[in-house]
Every structure is written in C-alpha cells, then in structure tokens.
Design an enzyme around this catalytic site. Structure first.
Site, PDB file in Angstrom:
ATOM      1  N   CYS A   2       0.850  -1.193   0.000  1.00 15.65           N
ATOM      2  CA  CYS A   2       0.000   0.000   0.000  1.00 15.65           C
ATOM      3  C   CYS A   2       0.889   1.248   0.000  1.00 15.65           C
ATOM      4  CB  CYS A   2      -0.889   0.012   1.245  1.00 15.65           C
ATOM      5  SG  CYS A   2      -1.877  -1.458   1.404  1.00 15.65           S
ATOM      6  N   ARG A  27       3.749   1.450  -7.445  1.00 20.35           N
ATOM      7  CA  ARG A  27       3.814   0.333  -6.490  1.00 20.35           C
ATOM      8  C   ARG A  27       2.691  -0.674  -6.728  1.00 20.35           C
ATOM      9  NH1 ARG A  27       6.306   2.044  -1.388  1.00 20.35           N
ATOM     10  NH2 ARG A  27       4.703   1.035  -0.149  1.00 20.35           N
ATOM     11  N   TRP A  74      -3.030  -2.011  -1.678  1.00 24.96           N
ATOM     12  CA  TRP A  74      -2.644  -3.270  -2.327  1.00 24.96           C
ATOM     13  C   TRP A  74      -3.225  -4.349  -1.412  1.00 24.96           C
ATOM     14  CZ3 TRP A  74      -0.256  -5.349  -6.548  1.00 24.96           C
ATOM     15  CH2 TRP A  74       0.244  -6.650  -6.447  1.00 24.96           C
ATOM     16  N   ASN A  98      -0.303   0.492   5.990  1.00 22.60           N
ATOM     17  CA  ASN A  98       0.419  -0.391   5.074  1.00 22.60           C
ATOM     18  C   ASN A  98       1.057  -1.471   5.933  1.00 22.60           C
ATOM     19  OD1 ASN A  98       1.936  -1.646   3.117  1.00 22.60           O
ATOM     20  ND2 ASN A  98       3.555  -0.098   3.099  1.00 22.60           N
ATOM     21  N   GLY A  99       0.795  -2.726   5.621  1.00 25.39           N
ATOM     22  CA  GLY A  99       1.401  -3.829   6.377  1.00 25.39           C
ATOM     23  C   GLY A  99       0.350  -4.893   6.664  1.00 25.39           C
ATOM     24  N   GLU A 479      15.378 -22.227 -13.245  1.00 24.02           N
ATOM     25  CA  GLU A 479      15.026 -20.829 -12.932  1.00 24.02           C
ATOM     26  C   GLU A 479      16.199 -19.897 -13.194  1.00 24.02           C
ATOM     27  OE1 GLU A 479      12.418 -19.352 -12.584  1.00 24.02           O
ATOM     28  OE2 GLU A 479      13.003 -17.421 -11.737  1.00 24.02           O
ATOM     29  N   LYS A 483      16.055 -16.767 -15.839  1.00 29.01           N
ATOM     30  CA  LYS A 483      16.422 -15.390 -15.494  1.00 29.01           C
ATOM     31  C   LYS A 483      17.429 -14.839 -16.501  1.00 29.01           C
ATOM     32  CE  LYS A 483      13.754 -14.440 -13.430  1.00 29.01           C
ATOM     33  NZ  LYS A 483      12.782 -15.476 -13.357  1.00 29.01           N
ATOM     34  N   GLU A 486      15.941 -14.396 -20.176  1.00 27.14           N
ATOM     35  CA  GLU A 486      14.833 -13.459 -20.439  1.00 27.14           C
ATOM     36  C   GLU A 486      15.237 -12.007 -20.269  1.00 27.14           C
ATOM     37  OE1 GLU A 486      11.350 -13.553 -17.944  1.00 27.14           O
ATOM     38  OE2 GLU A 486      12.487 -14.261 -16.225  1.00 27.14           O
ATOM     39  N   HIS A 502      23.796 -37.367 -21.776  1.00 32.59           N
ATOM     40  CA  HIS A 502      22.889 -37.878 -22.826  1.00 32.59           C
ATOM     41  C   HIS A 502      22.668 -36.856 -23.920  1.00 32.59           C
ATOM     42  CE1 HIS A 502      22.046 -41.363 -20.328  1.00 32.59           C
ATOM     43  NE2 HIS A 502      21.878 -40.538 -19.303  1.00 32.59           N
ATOM     44  N   LYS A 601       4.579  -8.843 -18.319  1.00 29.49           N
ATOM     45  CA  LYS A 601       4.638  -9.241 -16.922  1.00 29.49           C
ATOM     46  C   LYS A 601       3.610 -10.330 -16.624  1.00 29.49           C
ATOM     47  CE  LYS A 601       5.787  -9.463 -12.671  1.00 29.49           C
ATOM     48  NZ  LYS A 601       7.016 -10.263 -12.369  1.00 29.49           N
TER      49      LYS A 601
HETATM   50  C1  AGP Z   1       9.381 -15.244 -15.089  1.00 30.08           C
HETATM   51  O1  AGP Z   1      10.501 -14.416 -14.836  1.00 30.08           O
HETATM   52  C2  AGP Z   1       8.611 -14.797 -16.307  1.00 30.08           C
HETATM   53  N1  AGP Z   1       8.218 -13.440 -16.189  1.00 30.08           N
HETATM   54  C3  AGP Z   1       7.456 -15.744 -16.632  1.00 30.08           C
HETATM   55  O2  AGP Z   1       8.007 -17.008 -16.898  1.00 30.08           O
HETATM   56  C4  AGP Z   1       6.372 -15.913 -15.545  1.00 30.08           C
HETATM   57  O3  AGP Z   1       6.881 -16.631 -14.466  1.00 30.08           O
HETATM   58  C5  AGP Z   1       5.203 -16.696 -16.163  1.00 30.08           C
HETATM   59  O4  AGP Z   1       4.662 -15.942 -17.225  1.00 30.08           O
HETATM   60  C6  AGP Z   1       4.101 -17.008 -15.148  1.00 30.08           C
HETATM   61  O5  AGP Z   1       3.560 -15.823 -14.644  1.00 30.08           O
HETATM   62  P1  AGP Z   1       2.596 -15.909 -13.361  1.00 30.08           P
HETATM   63  O6  AGP Z   1       3.428 -16.380 -12.215  1.00 30.08           O
HETATM   64  O7  AGP Z   1       2.102 -14.508 -13.167  1.00 30.08           O
HETATM   65  O8  AGP Z   1       1.496 -16.871 -13.682  1.00 30.08           O
END
Ligand code: AGP
Length: 606
Positions: A2, A27, A74, A98-99, A479, A483, A486, A502, A601
């Site tokens: 928030c 935010r 939020w 906020n919290g 993961e 990172k 992307e 393999h 996002k």
């Molecule tokens: C992760 O860094 C990416 N932005 C992407 O793989 C993301 O995790 C995926 O689109 C799933 O998003 P969500 O967690 O909002 O469902």
C-alpha cells in the site's frame, strides 16, 4: 504494498495529497482514498480503482483542509472494494495503513464484544477502533495511539488523524514510512517518490517511532512515550531514481526485497507454540482422500511447483504431479475426483494457468491457487487461495514471487503433514525454525552482491550458458537459466545434471560456461562427477554451493558460496546469486532489464 501520504501545513492539502498519491502508483494498487480535516470535520472519499477516479470526485467537491491523509491499497485481507479501501474510521479517528496486522482477528473479536461495529473485511480496521477504545477509557489521543500500537503484532506503517484535534500521527513497525520536512509544513509518505518534488529533507522513522504533528510542531516519541531524536537527511534523487528506492531497476529492488517479502509471507501463519501452520480462510478438502496433488503453472511459477513436489513427496509421500499449464490443458489428464489441484501464479491472470485450473475443476478436482495479487482471477475462482505477500512485483523477471512461492509450498507441506498426522508438533516446530532463519540467510547472500557483479563482468560476453542441477537443484537451475535468457537475451538452457551425458555434453567447450547448482546434499557426489566431465571438456564451471570446502571449488572458474539450509529450502538461497548474476550481466549489456523485449509481466493470452 500500500501507499501512504499525509500533509500538515498551511496550504490546501487536497491537491498536494492526490499529487503525492499519484507518485506512488508504480507500487501497484487496487483502490484509493483520502481524508481531509477542514472546518472541524473529516471528509473521507474512497474509490475502488485508480487515483484518477478519486481526483475526478474531488475536483467537483473542492474539499478544504490543510491537514489530511491519502492511501493506495494493495489488498492483503479483504477483496478490493470501496468498503475495504482506506482510510478506515472509528468514531472521530481515521487511519491509513500499510502492512499486515497478524493478531487482528483476536483484537476484532474483543472489540466487537466491547460494542465496536466493523464494516470492512480488512485487518486495518481494528486500528481506529482500538485507538477509540483507549480514548473512551480516558486516554489522550497520543496515548491512545501509543497503547493501541503496543497491542498490534505484525507490520505497520500508519497515518492517523483525529477529528476533534488538529493532530496527525505517523508511526511504523517493519513497514516503511518517512517524514518530509518542508518550510512550515510536514509530509509523510511510504516512499520518497511521493514527496521528492516537495522537499529534499527527510526523516526515516525507525520501528516503534511515532511522529506527532500539530501545526508547525513535530515531535517524535517511541511507543513507550519516550522522546527520540531522528536525523534530518538530505536526499537528492530524481523522481525516477526515487521510485526504484535508489536501485537502478525494479528487478534489483525486488531481489533485495526478498528477505522482507519472505518474512511477510510467513507472517500470521506460523504457530511455533503449537507446532503448526494455519492459512486464514483456507479449508482444504479431506486430505486423507487425496490420491494425488497436481501443481500446475507457467515459467518461474512452474519451477516453484517442481520444488513444491520435492517438498511434499519427501515429507508426506503423497504423489505430486507437476506440469506446465500449457501442456496440462491438452493432455487429457487422468484425474480422480478429490485430487487436489494447485495453480501457482504471481499475477493470478496467466491465461494458460487459468484454463488449466478450470479444466481440473471440470474433472472434479479441488482447487487451490497460490497467488500474489488479491482479486486476481485465479485468486477468485479457486476453492481456496493462499497469498504470497511479496508486494507488487513490477520487474517482468520474477524474483521475490518465486522465493515467496517456495516459502508458501514449505508452509503448505507442514500444514498438510500436521493434518494427516504425518508430521508431529515437534517436527513442525523444528521446520518452522528453519524457515524463520531464511530471510536472514538471504540477506547474507545479498551482501555478496558486489562479488557477483564482478563475476558478471567476466561472463557478459559469452553467448551460451548451460545450467545443471540434480534433484531439487534442477528446478533451481531451470530458474537460473530462465532469469539469464529473459533479461540478457543470452542463450541459456538448464538440464538435469544426470542428463548431461545424454546429449548436452556435446556442447561443452571453453566458450560455454557451465553453472552448477551443487549444495552439499544427497546429490552432491553425482554432481561433482558431472562437473569433472564438464571440466574435462574445458567447461568453465560456475559453482553455486553451501559447502565452502566443495571438492570442485579449487578447480571451478567461479565459486559462489551461500549459507546452508534444509534440503527443501536450499533453493531459496541458491537462486539469489543466479538472480543477481543474470541481473548484472543484463545491466552490463544494457538491455531493458525491467521490460525485456517481447515479454509481458502477465501473459493473459494463450
Ligand atoms: C518469469 O521471470 C517470467 N516473467 C514468466 O516465466 C512468468 O513466471 C510466467 O509468465 C508465469 O507468470 P505468473 O506467475 O504470473 O502466472
């Protein structure tokens, strides 16, 4: 998180507050509200939606008053709505917060027994009622605030206004709150960006501080009533720098927010005394009848599912099937009624994951979503929802959402284990001690950021990376590779270490760094063998381990050592250096770290 803003001065507060609030929009929020004290009365306006909605209402109302509070919400408790928006009021006391108030239910019950009437679903609303309760017993306004805050457990930053007195109080505990010092006027805000255009002089309140503003006077005390002295510091940031808290990118800020995000995700759920974990409002189906648990998601969230699988199968011996949501939907999955389907998603709006959950529900599964956004589709449609309290994640590359999802998976494992009688009180107490230590351990990894930045400088020119991990370290490797690819656009792929021979081993030469996630766990010896094979082909090993005496350390090109943790929690510590490595390489390459090309996002399309 928030956003809070407040003003006490000689100018009309309305426009100042709305302007400050709009500077906190980055935010993320779902509703907004304002309270102005003018002509001896507090006027409150609240709206679900954007600050602009509020501004339109106010433009027509031409509200007067030179002292007030405003807030962007939020949602953490209580869906986004006007009634749950702040400010909240009890009697002539108005509060923005906020919290997370961890003990709000007990306080609410006690206050209701004392005749207090609540109108919202929020934890925040207990604060004005608690203050009013103390005032009704004869306490002064400031003492009533002080005594109320002493009863709260959890995290708060609050702005408090009393109608019958021209007094504004700002207080904090764990959630951020700053004071802006103007010429004959004061501002309060959750973050510098809100008021950086009004002043460059700030006081950073500390936990349990209470700043009291009356006209031109400001006094700071602690909740014990003792005066405290806080330094006025000068901050000369641009607005853009201020929005990122001084970090170059939101992603870096969010990487460094992980200790707080994990702490907030644990808040209110761990019962050390009873050796248990509780999720407010969650009533899982008859767990004894659950034949299989499904964990389905996309991207980073799918990697969290793969880690959750290890947690549940290792501790509870319940079969867990994980899948990418886009695959699950088209494989005509063999599900039995009563299966538990867990959809994991930061945004709660990922189209493939939503469709997968609907598919599972149509096959009779009980659905649980793990989300970071209240009011999101997955949060609303699932039979049960458990929220990660990571706060808004703005960088497209998911970081704090991932580590808080893992934290929720761990808590869920304990919760289910306790209810099935597989884990006893003592077991859970021990495991809770382990996860309680994680935020501190993450902080110690973050302290090593400069050395990881230096390593990034040595690897920014490579065009291919291979990430390896075995067991629970394989999703961590996935993961780490995600990172890097992307945000830096460098080709990076992850393999189960045992799979290297393999096929992928054909790729290895001195032009392909090999990142090995190899903590001293049950997979250690085998992964050392993989590293030997890679080095025999001139592979540069970047070793991530919790073992300072790792037998491959002397021969690895880079060694990043992280603290040790329980097997199931080690991925949280192993991923942080990989997040930083990816970030620093991308930053050095000058890519658009927060909004990488071609990415969104939240992928709300299939
Ligand atoms: C992760 O860094 C990416 N932005 C992407 O793989 C993301 O995790 C995926 O689109 C799933 O998003 P969500 O967690 O909002 O469902």
């Amino acid at each position: 998180m928030c956003g809070i803003v407040g003003y006490e001065g000689t100018r009309e507060a309305c426009d100042i507050l709305i302007d400050a609030l709009s500077r906190l929009e980055y935010r993320g929020y779902d509703s907004a509200g304002i309270a102005l004290l003018g002509q001896g009365a507090i006027h409150i306006e609240r709206r679900k939606g954007k600050v602009e909605e509020l501004r339109k209402i106010l433009d027509g109302a031409s509200l007067k008053g030179s002292i007030g509070l405003a807030h962007t919400r939020w949602a953490t408790h209580g869906a986004p709505s006007e009634k749950n928006a702040h400010p909240h009021r009890a009697g002539d006391v108005v509060v923005v917060h906020n919290g997370i108030i961890e003990n709000y239910l007990a306080l609410k019950e006690r206050l209701k027994k004392g005749g207090h009437v609540f109108v919202s679903d929020t934890d925040t609303e207990v604060i004005p009622h608690l203050i009013t309760d103390y005032a009704q017993k004869g306490g002064s306004f400031v003492d009533s605030v002080r005594l109320a805050l002493k009863e709260l457990k959890g995290s708060w930053a609050v702005g408090i206004l009393k109608e019958s007195e021209r007094t504004l109080v700002a207080a904090k505990n764990e959630s951020p709150l700053i004071v802006g010092v103007g010429d004959g006027e004061y501002f309060i805000a959750s973050d510098i960006p809100a008021i950086i255009n009004r002043t460059d002089r700030f006081i950073f309140l500390e936990d349990n501080d209470m700043a009291i503003f009356r006209g031109r006077d400001m006094r700071i005390i602690n909740v014990e009533g003792e005066d405290v002295v806080r330094e006025v510091r000068q901050v000369r940031w641009s607005t853009e720098m201020a929005e990122k808290g001084g970090y170059s990118h939101f992603m870096l800020k969010e990487i460094f927010e992980q200790p707080r995000a994990i702490s907030d995700t644990l808040l209110g759920r761990t019962r050390e005394e009873e050796g248990d974990v509780e999720f407010e409002g969650v009533v899982l189906p008859d767990l004894a009848a659950v034949r299989k648990i499904w964990m389905v998601a996309c991207g980073t969230s799918h990697h969290a599912c793969m880690i959750g699988k290890h947690m549940i199968e290792t501790n509870l011996r319940i079969p867990v099937e994980t899948d990418m949501a886009s695959e699950f939907r088209y494989r005509n999955p063999i599900m039995l009624p009563g299966d538990l389907f867990i959809a994991v998603s930061q945004s709660g709006e990922t189209a493939d994951t939503i469709a997968a959950m609907r598919e599972a529900r149509s096959r009779g599964a009980s659905t649980l979503s793990v989300c970071n956004v209240l009011g999101s589709t997955l949060a609303r449609e699932a039979d049960n929802v458990i929220f990660t309290h990571a706060g808004p994640e703005i960088g497209v590359a998911s970081t704090k959402a991932f580590t808080t999802q893992i934290s929720v998976m761990f808590l869920l494992t304990l919760h289910i284990g306790r209810r099935l009688g597989i884990l006893g009180r003592h077991d859970v107490r021990e495991r809770l001690r382990e996860i309680r230590a994680i935020p501190r351990k993450v902080r110690s990894v973050l302290d090593a950021a400069p050395s990881i930045r230096a390593a990034a400088g040595r690897y920014m020119s490579f065009r291919d990376f291979l990430f390896l991990g075995r067991g629970i370290n394989f999703p961590t490797a996935l993961e780490g590779a995600l990172k890097l690819k992307e945000i830096s656009y460098i080709h990076a792929e992850a393999y189960a270490a045992g799979e290297m021979k393999h096929g992928p081993i054909a790729l290895i030469d001195d032009g392909m760094p090999v990142v090995c996630v190899s903590p001293a766990d049950r997979t250690y010896k085998k992964t050392c063998g993989n590293m030997e094979e890679a080095m025999a082909r001139k592979g540069n090993i970047i070793l991530i381990s919790d073992d300072g005496t790792h037998e491959m350390a002397a021969r690895a090109a880079e060694v990043i050592t992280v603290p040790s943790a329980a097997y199931e929690l080690q991925p949280i510590l192993s991923i942080v250096p990989l997040q930083l490595l990816a970030y620093y390489i991308a930053d050095l390459l000058g890519t658009d770290v927060d909004q990488p090309r071609n990415l969104a996002k939240s992928v709300t399309v299939e």
